[in-house]
Motif scaffolding. Structure first.
Motif, short mmCIF file in Angstrom:
data_model
loop_
_atom_site.label_atom_id
_atom_site.label_comp_id
_atom_site.label_asym_id
_atom_site.label_seq_id
_atom_site.Cartn_x
_atom_site.Cartn_y
_atom_site.Cartn_z
N GLN A 129 54.42 -10.14 76.07
CA GLN A 129 53.81 -10.87 77.17
C GLN A 129 54.47 -10.48 78.49
O GLN A 129 53.80 -10.33 79.52
N ILE A 136 47.56 -7.34 81.32
CA ILE A 136 46.58 -8.42 81.18
C ILE A 136 45.75 -8.53 82.45
O ILE A 136 44.53 -8.64 82.41
N ASP A 247 38.78 -12.88 80.70
CA ASP A 247 40.14 -13.11 80.27
C ASP A 247 41.10 -13.16 81.45
O ASP A 247 42.02 -13.99 81.50
N TYR A 251 43.14 -16.41 82.78
CA TYR A 251 44.59 -16.28 82.90
C TYR A 251 45.08 -16.88 84.21
O TYR A 251 46.05 -17.64 84.26
#
Length: 356
Positions: A129, A136, A247, A251
């Motif tokens: 992450q 991301i 996504d 986020y």
């Protein structure tokens, strides 16, 4: 040294587990019931939680439900300790998000193997992450190809010096920033130049997105607390990703929600807490955000925190002299150590109780 929180109402079982884990070179924090366990999870933010299911007042399922809803604790690996072993109980725990079960009675090897496995997987997840935060954002979950270069090639890192301003209050945003290395403070200026620190950010965090999403000038400034390395993603690319990648949009919706909640909590505490409580709050916040507990320890001590006196003053919302005097009192009480401008927390549990 990894920190493990053991939540177990049976004192003998709890202390036996703690003894085994301590011998295996883990730092162990103990809670005798579910409510105390939730509070310690939020205060200490351990690397792993071992939790009994059958406890009075708040059982293990309730503990897991609460910490899974808190952004601070939601990603902590969680192992249930239970004397039950039927399929329904396993399914209930897994549906809530438990990572594993240990069925009582278990031996030392089973305990240590389960702990080691979950810590390893938790570390892999955390690092993934952390490293892939920019990926991301950019939607670059695929392997780079000749047609699709890596994000590092597309947006190279830029180095910033300590105290260098990233963006200033009142300026219009041109990019969103991802922190690869270093520490950044976000703050607002009021009165005769006094500062109110709205948030601290470290590696893996994004800054500058609020003004971009609002399409307004920055309502705060951002400045380096030390030498840092950041990646800037241009405004046009950011909006293209928001518009075409659900996504990425989700986020940042979560980031915004967490940001709003955290600001409200800080403002309430500034209004109603004493200076002593606010100092304890600031110490714990800085330790968790900028100096995580899984960092390398020296002689079994937490990593020392190094911020200027002015920064501590801005975090607490009190004069520098008042903050220094309060820190000296905490040192006298054995809660912290002060040495060469660095602060080391010696008793996080007592500091957590102090800030209530």
């Amino acid at each position: 040294m990894k920190t493990i929180l053991v939540i177990e109402d049976n004192r003998e079982v709890r202390e036996n587990i703690a003894e085994i884990l301590t011998l295996a070179q883990y730092r162990v924090v103990q809670a005798a019931d579910g409510k105390q366990g939730v509070e310690l999870a939020r205060t200490v933010v351990p690397n792993l939680i071992l939790c009994d299911i059958m406890m009075p007042e708040l059982d293990g399922y309730g503990v897991l439900h609460i910490i899974s809803k808190d952004p601070t604790t939601a990603t902590i690996p969680f192992i249930f300790l239970t004397a039950k072993a039927n399929v329904t109980d396993f399914r209930s725990g897994m549906d809530l998000g438990a990572d594993d079960y240990l069925t009582k009675p278990f031996d030392d090897i089973a305990l240590l193997n389960a702990v080691e496995l979950r810590l390893r997987k938790g570390e892999q997840t955390r690092l993934q992450q952390h490293v892939d935060g920019l990926a991301i954002l950019l939607g670059s979950v695929r392997e780079p190809t000749s047609e699709q270069p890596s994000t590092a090639d597309t947006y190279p890192s830029v180095h910033y010096r300590k105290k260098q301003v990233l963006y200033a209050e009142g300026n219009f945003p041109s990019a969103i920033y991802f922190i690869r290395k270093g520490q950044v403070k976000r703050f607002q200026t009021y009165g005769s130049g006094n500062q109110y620190i709205t948030a601290l950010a470290g590696p893996g965090d994004f800054v500058g997105y609020l003004a971009l999403l609002q399409q307004k000038a920055h309502n705060e400034s951002a400045e380096m607390l030390d030498d840092a390395e950041l990646v800037a993603v241009p405004k046009s690319d950011f909006f293209n990703l928001i518009d075409h990648n659900p996504d990425v949009a989700n986020y940042f919706i979560r980031l915004l929600a967490d940001d709003v909640v955290e600001r409200e909590k800080r403002l309430i505490k500034l209004a109603y807490q004493s200076v002593r409580q606010r100092v304890a709050e600031a110490l714990l916040m800085v330790q968790h955000k900028l100096y995580p507990l899984d960092a390398t320890l020296t002689n079994g001590r937490l990593p020392a925190m190094s911020l200027s006196r002015e920064t501590w003053s801005d975090l607490v919302g009190a004069s520098t002299e008042t903050v220094i005097r309060t820190l000296s009192d905490l040192r006298t009480e054995g809660l912290i150590d002060l040495s060469g401008g660095q602060i080391t927390l010696l008793n996080m549990e007592k500091l957590a109780r102090l800030r209530r």
